[in-house]
Design an enzyme around this catalytic site. Structure first.
Site, PDB file in Angstrom:
ATOM      1  N   GLY A   1       0.831  -1.197   0.000  1.00  0.00           N
ATOM      2  CA  GLY A   1       0.000   0.000   0.000  1.00  0.00           C
ATOM      3  C   GLY A   1       0.864   1.246   0.000  1.00  0.00           C
ATOM      4  O   GLY A   1       2.020   1.207   0.443  1.00  0.00           O
TER       5      GLY A   1
ATOM      6  N   GLN B   1       3.054   9.996   1.172  1.00  0.00           N
ATOM      7  CA  GLN B   1       4.348   9.316   1.351  1.00  0.00           C
ATOM      8  C   GLN B   1       5.326   9.653   0.218  1.00  0.00           C
ATOM      9  O   GLN B   1       6.518   9.427   0.328  1.00  0.00           O
ATOM     10  CB  GLN B   1       4.161   7.793   1.435  1.00  0.00           C
TER      11      GLN B   1
ATOM     12  N   HIS C   1      -2.692   7.819   6.969  1.00  0.00           N
ATOM     13  CA  HIS C   1      -1.693   8.688   6.314  1.00  0.00           C
ATOM     14  C   HIS C   1      -2.351   9.955   5.758  1.00  0.00           C
ATOM     15  O   HIS C   1      -1.798  11.048   5.864  1.00  0.00           O
ATOM     16  CB  HIS C   1      -1.024   7.959   5.139  1.00  0.00           C
TER      17      HIS C   1
ATOM     18  N   HIS D   1      -4.839   1.744   7.587  1.00  0.00           N
ATOM     19  CA  HIS D   1      -3.459   2.238   7.687  1.00  0.00           C
ATOM     20  C   HIS D   1      -3.231   3.395   6.705  1.00  0.00           C
ATOM     21  O   HIS D   1      -2.684   4.438   7.077  1.00  0.00           O
ATOM     22  CB  HIS D   1      -2.488   1.080   7.402  1.00  0.00           C
ATOM     23  N   GLU D   2      -3.664   3.212   5.450  1.00  0.00           N
ATOM     24  CA  GLU D   2      -3.417   4.234   4.426  1.00  0.00           C
ATOM     25  C   GLU D   2      -4.270   5.481   4.640  1.00  0.00           C
ATOM     26  O   GLU D   2      -3.814   6.601   4.417  1.00  0.00           O
ATOM     27  CB  GLU D   2      -3.652   3.662   3.023  1.00  0.00           C
TER      28      GLU D   2
ATOM     29  N   CYS E   1       5.503  -0.087   7.423  1.00  0.00           N
ATOM     30  CA  CYS E   1       5.210   1.116   6.636  1.00  0.00           C
ATOM     31  C   CYS E   1       6.458   1.541   5.880  1.00  0.00           C
ATOM     32  O   CYS E   1       7.548   1.574   6.460  1.00  0.00           O
ATOM     33  CB  CYS E   1       4.770   2.226   7.590  1.00  0.00           C
ATOM     34  N   LEU E   2       6.293   1.871   4.597  1.00  0.00           N
ATOM     35  CA  LEU E   2       7.453   2.294   3.790  1.00  0.00           C
ATOM     36  C   LEU E   2       8.062   3.593   4.329  1.00  0.00           C
ATOM     37  O   LEU E   2       9.219   3.879   4.071  1.00  0.00           O
ATOM     38  CB  LEU E   2       7.046   2.471   2.323  1.00  0.00           C
TER      39      LEU E   2
HETATM   40 ZN   LIG Z   1       2.287   3.483   5.928  1.00  0.00          ZN
END
Ligand SMILES: [Zn+2]
Length: 171
Positions: free
Chosen positions: A45, A50, A141, A137-138, A95-96
């Site tokens: 994702g 991000q 963000h 989660h996304e 998470c990236l």
């Molecule tokens: Zn993330």
């Protein structure tokens, strides 16, 4: 084209993203770049913030039972809205934008998601399990929040210490 991913503690990650209004070729190019970025970074994702763009856009590509990511499973989710949340599930999240850290986080097990696709068409899906977790989660963000903020105080402290150490050793 792969875009640079910003990582914690970059303050941009705290930005509350804005609704998308123009479903034009610029958006389509950006979605394609987000896809390349997510796949080349081995993510399932990615939220637009991000890659430093404060728009309410997220991509998800949940792996199948063999762990393979297929582009036919790609979800391009714009202006998402969650409702009908039910149950709880604990899942080990990463998470990236918080590289190398994985923590158990509690989320809703099921939800309904309304969103728009790349052409602005209204869509709806019912999610459960990993898909439900990834959506939450996304969307966090897009609201300027990270999964580490959900950790209990003691574990958050431990995370901050270990993360600083790791950042130093990577310099
Ligand atoms: Zn993330």
């Amino acid at each position: 084209m792969k875009l640079p991913i910003i990582v914690y503690p970059d303050k941009k990650l705290k930005t509350v993203s804005q609704a998308v209004e123009d479903f034009n070729t610029d958006l389509h190019k950006f979605l394609d770049d987000m896809y390349d970025t997510m796949i080349e970074s081995n993510g399932i994702g990615l939220a637009a913030i991000q890659v430093a763009k404060p728009d309410r856009i997220l991509l998800l590509c949940i792996p199948d039972e063999d762990g393979e990511q297929d582009k036919k499973d790609l979800l391009e989710i714009i202006n998402p809205k969650v409702s009908n949340e039910k149950g709880t599930i604990v899942y080990q999240e990463g998470c990236l934008s918080v590289p190398s850290f994985y923590e158990d986080i509690e989320r809703y097990e099921k939800l309904t998601l309304d969103y728009q696709d790349r052409h602005g068409k209204e869509m709806r899906l019912e999610a459960e399990g990993l898909l439900s977790v990834a959506i939450q989660h996304e969307i966090d963000h897009l609201d300027g929040k990270l999964f580490i903020e959900k950790l209990p105080y003691g574990r958050r402290k431990k995370f901050e210490k270990e993360y600083k150490k790791l950042q130093k050793s990577n310099k």
